[in-house]
Design a protein around this motif. Structure first.
Motif, PDB file in Angstrom:
ATOM      1  N   VAL A 126       0.863  -1.190   0.000  1.00  0.00           N
ATOM      2  CA  VAL A 126       0.000   0.000   0.000  1.00  0.00           C
ATOM      3  C   VAL A 126       0.900   1.241   0.000  1.00  0.00           C
ATOM      4  CG1 VAL A 126      -1.939   1.170   1.099  1.00  0.00           C
ATOM      5  CG2 VAL A 126      -1.716  -1.317   1.264  1.00  0.00           C
ATOM      6  N   TRP A 146       2.620  -0.382   4.629  1.00  0.00           N
ATOM      7  CA  TRP A 146       2.166  -1.741   4.855  1.00  0.00           C
ATOM      8  C   TRP A 146       2.123  -2.496   3.539  1.00  0.00           C
ATOM      9  CZ3 TRP A 146       1.328  -3.804   9.654  1.00  0.00           C
ATOM     10  CH2 TRP A 146       1.379  -2.894  10.723  1.00  0.00           C
ATOM     11  N   THR A 192     -10.000   2.800   1.764  1.00  0.00           N
ATOM     12  CA  THR A 192      -8.823   3.658   1.967  1.00  0.00           C
ATOM     13  C   THR A 192      -8.118   4.060   0.677  1.00  0.00           C
ATOM     14  OG1 THR A 192      -7.309   1.782   2.202  1.00  0.00           O
ATOM     15  CG2 THR A 192      -8.362   2.596   4.219  1.00  0.00           C
ATOM     16  N   ILE A 291      -3.550   9.129  11.836  1.00  0.00           N
ATOM     17  CA  ILE A 291      -2.752   8.762  10.660  1.00  0.00           C
ATOM     18  C   ILE A 291      -1.350   9.354  10.755  1.00  0.00           C
ATOM     19  CG2 ILE A 291      -2.563   9.100   8.157  1.00  0.00           C
ATOM     20  CD1 ILE A 291      -5.657   8.809   8.049  1.00  0.00           C
ATOM     21  N   GLN A 296       2.007   7.462   8.903  1.00  0.00           N
ATOM     22  CA  GLN A 296       1.544   7.298   7.521  1.00  0.00           C
ATOM     23  C   GLN A 296       1.318   8.649   6.830  1.00  0.00           C
ATOM     24  OE1 GLN A 296       1.419   4.115   6.095  1.00  0.00           O
ATOM     25  NE2 GLN A 296       2.396   3.688   8.052  1.00  0.00           N
TER      26      GLN A 296
ATOM     27  N   GLN B 215     -11.168   1.143  12.316  1.00  0.00           N
ATOM     28  CA  GLN B 215     -10.501   2.434  12.124  1.00  0.00           C
ATOM     29  C   GLN B 215      -8.990   2.260  12.031  1.00  0.00           C
ATOM     30  OE1 GLN B 215      -9.855   6.087  14.690  1.00  0.00           O
ATOM     31  NE2 GLN B 215     -11.942   6.477  14.021  1.00  0.00           N
ATOM     32  N   GLU B 217      -7.437  -0.054  10.569  1.00  0.00           N
ATOM     33  CA  GLU B 217      -7.095  -0.416   9.186  1.00  0.00           C
ATOM     34  C   GLU B 217      -7.129   0.806   8.280  1.00  0.00           C
ATOM     35  OE1 GLU B 217      -8.313  -4.927   8.403  1.00  0.00           O
ATOM     36  OE2 GLU B 217     -10.051  -3.650   8.802  1.00  0.00           O
ATOM     37  N   VAL B 218      -8.110   1.666   8.507  1.00  0.00           N
ATOM     38  CA  VAL B 218      -8.194   2.894   7.719  1.00  0.00           C
ATOM     39  C   VAL B 218      -6.899   3.696   7.912  1.00  0.00           C
ATOM     40  CG1 VAL B 218      -9.435   5.069   7.414  1.00  0.00           C
ATOM     41  CG2 VAL B 218     -10.716   2.958   7.806  1.00  0.00           C
ATOM     42  N   VAL B 219      -6.443   3.730   9.146  1.00  0.00           N
ATOM     43  CA  VAL B 219      -5.197   4.455   9.454  1.00  0.00           C
ATOM     44  C   VAL B 219      -4.006   3.798   8.762  1.00  0.00           C
ATOM     45  CG1 VAL B 219      -3.576   5.024  11.313  1.00  0.00           C
ATOM     46  CG2 VAL B 219      -6.043   5.382  11.647  1.00  0.00           C
ATOM     47  N   LYS B 220      -3.898   2.479   8.906  1.00  0.00           N
ATOM     48  CA  LYS B 220      -2.733   1.769   8.375  1.00  0.00           C
ATOM     49  C   LYS B 220      -2.614   1.875   6.866  1.00  0.00           C
ATOM     50  CE  LYS B 220      -2.118  -2.515  10.290  1.00  0.00           C
ATOM     51  NZ  LYS B 220      -2.604  -3.696  11.051  1.00  0.00           N
ATOM     52  N   TYR B 221      -3.736   1.770   6.169  1.00  0.00           N
ATOM     53  CA  TYR B 221      -3.685   1.703   4.709  1.00  0.00           C
ATOM     54  C   TYR B 221      -4.059   3.041   4.058  1.00  0.00           C
ATOM     55  CZ  TYR B 221      -3.803  -2.989   6.494  1.00  0.00           C
ATOM     56  OH  TYR B 221      -3.539  -4.108   7.247  1.00  0.00           O
ATOM     57  N   SER B 222      -3.972   4.092   4.846  1.00  0.00           N
ATOM     58  CA  SER B 222      -4.374   5.413   4.347  1.00  0.00           C
ATOM     59  C   SER B 222      -3.456   5.932   3.243  1.00  0.00           C
ATOM     60  CB  SER B 222      -4.415   6.415   5.500  1.00  0.00           C
ATOM     61  OG  SER B 222      -3.130   6.522   6.095  1.00  0.00           O
TER      62      SER B 222
END
Lengths: 310, 310
Positions: A126, A146, A192, A291, A296, B215, B217-222
């Motif tokens: 990603v 990630w 996302t 974030i 990120q 949430q 996951e939204v953060v990780k893959y943002s």
């Protein structure tokens, strides 16, 4: 652990932003004795070789992958199935084959027809930029990002080893590897990544259509917010066409939710309902903070892009 | 020309991102002998004074503007009308009064009740960041950005002089001044600023609502695109509530066009119409290039935010 990861002949199929970046990252860390590019376009190969991204190249896939112990399929996701099928009888026994596509369900489906001797591990780093082509590649693209692996439903030891190897490769180039179910991946990424791209493409296109506002004005006053959307709207059209064609269900699902929310906002504006607007705008601030804290995103205002040398 | 611009007592009403930035830019260039902040919140005044943004402060508007030859109304746009009304009998003769609001039609409407002796020039510097409060201010915020002036329909020499003075002030702090009709401003900015903010607020809010995607996951893959939207969705909720309440017509108009386009995209995805998607995605790439060339955007991939020290 990452010391173990070393390939003899790594073949990058599709030397674009992701393929070139992975090649450069592997080269920088000495993860392959030889890196070969395969691309239908001989000009891409010539440019990539000149840039020192690959040691050599080949336009013929089957020839190119001979002797490879790593094959990275970094084509637009719509082409992954046909490339994988072509690899079925061309790739050496024991070679690790990965892709980097943004959609994983369709890839898993296509992989069902592969013979067991092909060790194919679907991957999705990603990470990216709005640029395309080998010139866009850079070695630190995956740093702190990630990479999601969605292994096929196989229980044999050779395949499990292949999954571990793929994870170790991504870790070696700076990413954090995560194992996930393909269907869940496709929904999470629809949220996302896929929906944000669709919205950005659409918004930038719609701005062009308001006849009474000249394009020159859109350009001049873009610092009011519009310019943020133009970055991802400048992404590769073919790649994104394929994403929407192959992740239809999940994209339509999250798009439906977005449209509902937008209708609520529209109604609040029409009726002058300031409380609904203020509440909705207030609740989203925390997500950005999370974030930034997760590493990120840049913490600098305006992504730091307006920083003048002071 | 900008050598002429010098104020004796400049009063900033509402010491937030824009007010503080203008104060700092004026201070850096010696454009005012004294800069005073007026804010309902004494804590904001104390912080702004500590930061060296203002020389002194006042919570009472009428007291604060006494003796001012420049008054900058930098409150959320919903408060501009009531501030202007309060200024009507408080401000000195000959003082230049400007605002910095993102909507101009509503401001012009409110200004109709002002006595002729008040020289009020509606302004909108198209610049900002996602930060709020005096701490967010910085002197170069207006550098190379456009500032739109929408003068009231007055033909007297004193007013024309005031408009020139306002334009010179913005030029002096690095901006490019442009004169425009208020209604056209509101439509152009609905396209380049208001709709993008509404869409960003809505998208970030909708992401929070997909229960099966956590949430975290939204953060990780943002980095897949979502994070671009979170920047402007982190903007001040009150300011933006006011923008949508006061620019209803134009926002609903451009929102309607966006929704139509989105329906076309949705249909193309549902029916697997790759050509429509690819054509739509291809045509928007040029706009970003134009924005970069116009000096309104960074040319670096990912806005340059991911550049690692190499």
């Amino acid at each position: 652990m990452t010391d173990d990861i070393k390939f003899n002949r790594a073949v990058i199929v599709g030397v674009g932003l992701i393929g070139a970046s992975l090649a450069l990252a592997m080269r920088e860390r000495g993860l392959a004795a030889e890196i070969v590019g395969v691309d239908r376009d001989p000009d891409v190969i010539a440019r990539a070789q000149k840039l020192g991204i690959i040691d050599g190249g080949e336009t013929d896939l089957k020839k190119g992958v001979k002797g490879a112990d790593l094959v990275v399929v970094s084509t637009p996701v719509g082409a992954v199935a046909s490339v994988a099928a072509a690899l079925a009888d061309a790739v050496d026994d024991g070679a690790l084959v990965i892709d980097v596509g943004s959609v994983k369900g369709a890839v898993a489906e296509a992989a069902k027809t592969l013979p067991e001797r092909v060790l194919f591990v679907p991957c999705h780093p990603v990470a990216g930029t709005e640029r395309s082509g080998p010139e866009a590649g850079f070695a630190t693209l995956f740093q702190d990002r990630w990479c999601i692996l969605t292994p096929l439903p196989r229980e044999d030891a050779a395949y499990k080893q292949a999954v571990d190897k793929a994870a170790a490769l991504w870790t070696a180039v700076g990413a954090r590897a995560e194992i996930m179910d393909a269907a869940h991946h496709d929904l999470a990424l629809a949220v996302t990544s896929h929906l944000p791209h669709l919205i950005a493409f659409t918004l930038v296109g719609a701005a062009d259509d308001v006849e009474s506002v000249a394009q020159g004005e859109v350009v001049k006053y873009s610092a009011g917010g519009f310019r943020d959307f133009t970055r991802i709207a400048a992404s590769d059209p073919i790649m994104w066409r394929d994403v929407f064609l192959t992740n239809k269900e999940a994209v339509l699902e999250v798009l439906g939710r977005f449209s509902e929310e937008l209708a609520v906002m529209q109604r609040a504006i029409r009726w002058g309902d300031g409380k609904t607007l203020e509440d909705a705008f207030s609740r989203v601030r925390g997500l950005r903070r999370a974030i930034v804290e997760a590493g990120q995103e840049s913490a600098a205002p305006n992504f730091g892009r307006d920083e003048k040398g002071e």
